[in-house]
Design an enzyme around this catalytic site. Structure first.
Site, short mmCIF file in Angstrom:
data_model
loop_
_atom_site.label_atom_id
_atom_site.label_comp_id
_atom_site.label_asym_id
_atom_site.label_seq_id
_atom_site.Cartn_x
_atom_site.Cartn_y
_atom_site.Cartn_z
N THR A 75 37.92 25.49 -18.57
CA THR A 75 38.02 24.21 -19.30
C THR A 75 38.47 24.36 -20.75
O THR A 75 38.10 25.33 -21.42
CB THR A 75 36.62 23.57 -19.25
OG1 THR A 75 36.33 23.26 -17.91
CG2 THR A 75 36.51 22.32 -20.10
N ILE A 98 31.90 14.89 -10.32
CA ILE A 98 32.22 14.64 -11.72
C ILE A 98 31.33 15.55 -12.56
O ILE A 98 30.12 15.63 -12.32
CB ILE A 98 32.02 13.16 -12.06
CG1 ILE A 98 33.10 12.33 -11.35
CG2 ILE A 98 32.08 12.92 -13.57
CD1 ILE A 98 32.92 10.83 -11.46
N GLY A 107 31.24 25.08 -19.65
CA GLY A 107 30.26 25.84 -18.89
C GLY A 107 29.86 25.04 -17.66
O GLY A 107 30.64 24.19 -17.21
N GLU A 108 28.70 25.30 -17.12
CA GLU A 108 28.30 24.60 -15.90
C GLU A 108 27.95 23.15 -16.23
O GLU A 108 26.96 22.87 -16.90
CB GLU A 108 27.09 25.31 -15.29
CG GLU A 108 26.79 24.80 -13.90
CD GLU A 108 25.46 25.34 -13.40
OE1 GLU A 108 25.41 26.53 -13.06
OE2 GLU A 108 24.50 24.56 -13.36
N1 ASP Z 1 32.20 22.08 -17.74
C1 ASP Z 1 33.19 22.11 -16.70
C2 ASP Z 1 32.67 21.39 -15.49
O1 ASP Z 1 31.52 21.57 -15.13
C3 ASP Z 1 33.61 23.49 -16.31
C4 ASP Z 1 33.94 24.43 -17.45
O2 ASP Z 1 33.61 24.18 -18.59
O3 ASP Z 1 34.57 25.44 -17.18
O4 ASP Z 1 33.41 20.67 -14.86
#
Ligand code: ASP
Length: 326
Positions: free
Chosen positions: A196, A225, A247-248
């Site tokens: 991301t 989402i 992140g997650e």
């Molecule tokens: N935060 C993003 C999501 O969960 C993934 C990422 O940051 O890499 O969709």
């Protein structure tokens, strides 16, 4: 006149064994985007225009997980999402479930500027994109060979990945998974590629803005989402600061990370870096995410508790840093 500052990220959670040439490619792209933003700031472009410009550039390059190069859903399709927020008036626009929009962040901007709403998703967002005449591409444009391979591995491992992984020889795994490593054919799986993207800016008028764009998680369920389009979770900007997270998503949403950075500045009077450190310590599950932030005073800060975060920061007083690790 205030002082400008800018930060960009290309995702948190990085393979400790990521080959050096891939680390260099990522750092070069971040540096290029930082310079693009700095030049725009020096030409007095408002913060909200600068974050859009920089995130467009990151979406157009397939290296990170946004626009071209987006992570693939369980069906091998892309469902992109993005958001943008303008600090002075707290206006925002957000989009989810895009399959053909070349630059999701610009559609989010149009939702903010040209629609009566703030957040459009799936077929309604695609209809709005067509009405607005934004550039559309075939679904295949977004799908890279690397990601097709990655999806195959994710499916074999039966894993939904916030950080892309490939099997590694030996036992080194991402710190985030050290206690509970995902394994495939008996081998630990390690983080592989960047993710991301986001950008936060304070301009010379002291106006803050933030934007975040993503393909989401590799092997995600269709319709999932994450945090990136959700104001207060993945993205937030107000008078005092602007924040973009990575992140997650499920953990970032649970912690309302982006808004909490602003809240502790507003309500507890913390300085920017203190606020970032506080929120990461108090609100975020270990190993899950990171964020970048700027303040109206021209400060720039970042923090993460995942294994590395692709990021670049610069401020008017000559500070510049592009890095991945602690
Ligand atoms: N935060 C993003 C999501 O969960 C993934 C990422 O940051 O890499 O969709």
């Amino acid at each position: 006149m205030g002082k400008w500052a800018i930060a960009v990220h290309g995702g948190a959670g990085v393979d400790p064994n990521l080959p050096l040439h891939r680390q260099d490619e990522a750092k070069q792209l971040l540096a290029r985007c930082l310079h693009l933003g700095i030049n725009a700031l020096r030409s007095n472009l408002p913060a909200v225009d600068v974050v859009e410009l920089v995130v467009r550039e990151l979406e157009t390059d397939p290296l990170f997980n946004s626009g071209r190069g987006s992570a693939l859903s369980e069906n091998g399709t892309v469902e992109m999402e993005a958001s943008i927020m303008n600090g002075p008036n707290r206006q925002y626009g957000a989009v989810s479930g895009l399959t053909t929009v070349k630059n999701p962040v610009s559609l989010a901007r149009l939702v903010m500027d040209k629609s009566p709403h703030s957040y459009l998703a799936f077929s309604g967002a695609q209809d709005f994109a067509r009405q607005q005449g934004v550039e559309l591409m075939q679904n295949e444009y977004f799908i890279t060979e690397d990601n097709v391979e990655m999806l195959k591995l994710a499916k074999e491992a039966n894993a939904i990945l916030f950080d892309y992984r490939i099997p590694t020889i030996g036992s080194e795994t991402c710190a985030a998974e050290a206690d509970n490593p995902i394994t495939m054919n008996g081998l630990p799986i390690s983080v592989y590629a960047p993710e991301t993207v986001g950008c936060v800016v304070v301009d010379q008028e002291g106006q803050c803005a933030a934007a975040t764009s993503t393909g989401g998680l590799m092997n995600k369920k269709t319709g999932r989402i994450g945090d990136s389009p959700i104001i207060g979770a993945g993205t937030y900007a107000c008078k005092v600061c602007a924040v973009s997270c990575t992140g997650e998503g499920e953990a970032i949403l649970r912690g309302t990370l982006a808004r909490d950075v602003a809240a502790v500045m507003e309500y507890k009077g913390l300085a920017l870096q203190e606020a970032v450190d506080f929120v990461i310590k108090e609100r975020l599950d270990e190993g899950k995410a990171g964020l970048i932030a700027v303040s109206e005073k021209g400060e720039v800060a970042y923090g993460f508790n995942a294994n590395g975060m692709f990021r670049g920061c610069a401020s008017e007083d000559g500070f510049m840093e592009v890095g991945i690790w602690e």
